[in-house]
Design a protein around this motif. Structure first.
Motif, PDB file in Angstrom:
ATOM      1  N   ASP A 251      -2.574 -20.304  16.827  1.00 39.38           N
ATOM      2  CA  ASP A 251      -3.480 -19.286  17.327  1.00 39.38           C
ATOM      3  C   ASP A 251      -4.690 -20.038  17.872  1.00 39.38           C
ATOM      4  O   ASP A 251      -5.447 -20.637  17.111  1.00 39.38           O
ATOM      5  CB  ASP A 251      -3.880 -18.340  16.192  1.00 39.38           C
ATOM      6  CG  ASP A 251      -4.811 -17.229  16.650  1.00 39.38           C
ATOM      7  OD1 ASP A 251      -5.474 -17.380  17.699  1.00 39.38           O
ATOM      8  OD2 ASP A 251      -4.881 -16.216  15.944  1.00 39.38           O
ATOM      9  N   MET A 252      -4.853 -20.053  19.173  1.00 40.20           N
ATOM     10  CA  MET A 252      -5.906 -20.843  19.800  1.00 40.20           C
ATOM     11  C   MET A 252      -7.301 -20.377  19.411  1.00 40.20           C
ATOM     12  O   MET A 252      -8.244 -21.163  19.448  1.00 40.20           O
ATOM     13  CB  MET A 252      -5.747 -20.851  21.320  1.00 40.20           C
ATOM     14  CG  MET A 252      -4.619 -21.715  21.796  1.00 40.20           C
ATOM     15  SD  MET A 252      -4.860 -23.440  21.322  1.00 40.20           S
ATOM     16  CE  MET A 252      -3.196 -23.906  20.944  1.00 40.20           C
ATOM     17  N   ARG A 253      -7.439 -19.125  19.008  1.00 35.75           N
ATOM     18  CA  ARG A 253      -8.757 -18.666  18.551  1.00 35.75           C
ATOM     19  C   ARG A 253      -9.161 -19.416  17.289  1.00 35.75           C
ATOM     20  O   ARG A 253     -10.299 -19.852  17.150  1.00 35.75           O
ATOM     21  CB  ARG A 253      -8.746 -17.162  18.312  1.00 35.75           C
ATOM     22  CG  ARG A 253      -8.517 -16.352  19.583  1.00 35.75           C
ATOM     23  CD  ARG A 253      -8.193 -14.926  19.274  1.00 35.75           C
ATOM     24  NE  ARG A 253      -6.917 -14.865  18.556  1.00 35.75           N
ATOM     25  CZ  ARG A 253      -6.132 -13.822  18.484  1.00 35.75           C
ATOM     26  NH1 ARG A 253      -6.486 -12.708  19.083  1.00 35.75           N
ATOM     27  NH2 ARG A 253      -4.999 -13.847  17.829  1.00 35.75           N
ATOM     28  N   LEU A 254      -8.221 -19.580  16.360  1.00 34.91           N
ATOM     29  CA  LEU A 254      -8.501 -20.326  15.133  1.00 34.91           C
ATOM     30  C   LEU A 254      -8.697 -21.806  15.424  1.00 34.91           C
ATOM     31  O   LEU A 254      -9.567 -22.463  14.850  1.00 34.91           O
ATOM     32  CB  LEU A 254      -7.363 -20.136  14.125  1.00 34.91           C
ATOM     33  CG  LEU A 254      -7.166 -18.722  13.599  1.00 34.91           C
ATOM     34  CD1 LEU A 254      -5.935 -18.649  12.715  1.00 34.91           C
ATOM     35  CD2 LEU A 254      -8.399 -18.255  12.841  1.00 34.91           C
ATOM     36  N   GLU A 255      -7.897 -22.326  16.321  1.00 29.29           N
ATOM     37  CA  GLU A 255      -8.015 -23.732  16.719  1.00 29.29           C
ATOM     38  C   GLU A 255      -9.386 -23.973  17.354  1.00 29.29           C
ATOM     39  O   GLU A 255     -10.022 -24.997  17.113  1.00 29.29           O
ATOM     40  CB  GLU A 255      -6.894 -24.074  17.697  1.00 29.29           C
ATOM     41  CG  GLU A 255      -6.764 -25.536  17.995  1.00 29.29           C
ATOM     42  CD  GLU A 255      -6.180 -26.353  16.859  1.00 29.29           C
ATOM     43  OE1 GLU A 255      -6.296 -27.584  16.932  1.00 29.29           O
ATOM     44  OE2 GLU A 255      -5.631 -25.794  15.903  1.00 29.29           O
ATOM     45  N   ALA A 256      -9.858 -23.022  18.170  1.00 26.38           N
ATOM     46  CA  ALA A 256     -11.166 -23.147  18.820  1.00 26.38           C
ATOM     47  C   ALA A 256     -12.285 -23.187  17.784  1.00 26.38           C
ATOM     48  O   ALA A 256     -13.228 -23.974  17.913  1.00 26.38           O
ATOM     49  CB  ALA A 256     -11.379 -21.995  19.803  1.00 26.38           C
ATOM     50  N   GLU A 257     -12.192 -22.355  16.760  1.00 28.74           N
ATOM     51  CA  GLU A 257     -13.201 -22.360  15.693  1.00 28.74           C
ATOM     52  C   GLU A 257     -13.228 -23.716  14.994  1.00 28.74           C
ATOM     53  O   GLU A 257     -14.292 -24.242  14.670  1.00 28.74           O
ATOM     54  CB  GLU A 257     -12.918 -21.252  14.668  1.00 28.74           C
ATOM     55  CG  GLU A 257     -13.190 -19.851  15.175  1.00 28.74           C
ATOM     56  CD  GLU A 257     -14.658 -19.550  15.438  1.00 28.74           C
ATOM     57  OE1 GLU A 257     -15.547 -20.291  14.960  1.00 28.74           O
ATOM     58  OE2 GLU A 257     -14.926 -18.558  16.133  1.00 28.74           O
ATOM     59  N   ALA A 258     -12.059 -24.296  14.771  1.00 28.46           N
ATOM     60  CA  ALA A 258     -11.974 -25.607  14.136  1.00 28.46           C
ATOM     61  C   ALA A 258     -12.600 -26.685  15.022  1.00 28.46           C
ATOM     62  O   ALA A 258     -13.304 -27.574  14.533  1.00 28.46           O
ATOM     63  CB  ALA A 258     -10.524 -25.951  13.809  1.00 28.46           C
ATOM     64  N   VAL A 259     -12.361 -26.599  16.324  1.00 25.26           N
ATOM     65  CA  VAL A 259     -12.945 -27.546  17.280  1.00 25.26           C
ATOM     66  C   VAL A 259     -14.468 -27.462  17.216  1.00 25.26           C
ATOM     67  O   VAL A 259     -15.157 -28.485  17.132  1.00 25.26           O
ATOM     68  CB  VAL A 259     -12.439 -27.261  18.715  1.00 25.26           C
ATOM     69  CG1 VAL A 259     -13.293 -27.965  19.762  1.00 25.26           C
ATOM     70  CG2 VAL A 259     -10.977 -27.664  18.850  1.00 25.26           C
TER      71      VAL A 259
END
Length: 152
Positions: free
Chosen positions: A46-54
């Protein structure tokens, strides 16, 4: 980059068959990071979660960074706004291909802009911001000093 069909054990323990690739037991999944579990389960991130991690990973080295609330993000794409220490603002696109600059202001995608993908946020910011490089280098030196003081 396809993550399907891959499996690996998530814990640090080696199975009795040392070196043999095994699927994890369900109880091992709680020991995995988000990315490891996606690889383990063959799921799409889920790129939204990945973005938060970034964002959480490099926020210390930029002036401002947040996932865009105005641009639509989904399982396969997310947008991140970043302001470098030099005061330059960018809109970044995050996909399975990596990260790239898609705009030079927050929440703006310039369809005519053609920029290269970077595998990591570190590579992208390193190419955009001398201030990021300096902050990252300083953080690394501080970490090494703490390790040295602790005798490790």
């Amino acid at each position: 980059m396809s993550l399907t069909g891959m499996s690996r054990k998530c814990s640090d323990e080696l199975p009795p068959e040392e070196g043999m690739e095994v699927d994890s037991k369900p109880e091992d999944l709680s020991k995995c990071s988000y990315e490891e579990c996606c690889v383990e389960l063959g799921e799409v991130k889920d790129m939204r979660l990945e973005a938060e991690a970034v964002v959480n990973d490099v926020l210390f080295a930029v002036t401002d960074m947040h996932v865009s609330h105005n641009l639509t993000s989904g399982l396969d794409m997310a947008y991140i706004n970043v302001e470098t220490r030099e005061g330059n603002r960018y809109c970044l696109e995050l996909t399975e291909a990596g990260l790239r600059v898609v705009g030079h202001t927050f929440d703006h995608v310039d369809e005519g802009l053609s920029t290269q993908y970077h595998e990591t946020v570190y590579s992208l910011l390193d190419s955009l911001s001398p201030g990021y490089r300096e902050a990252f280098g300083n953080a690394l030196l501080q970490r090494l000093e703490r390790l040295k003081q602790n005798g490790q």
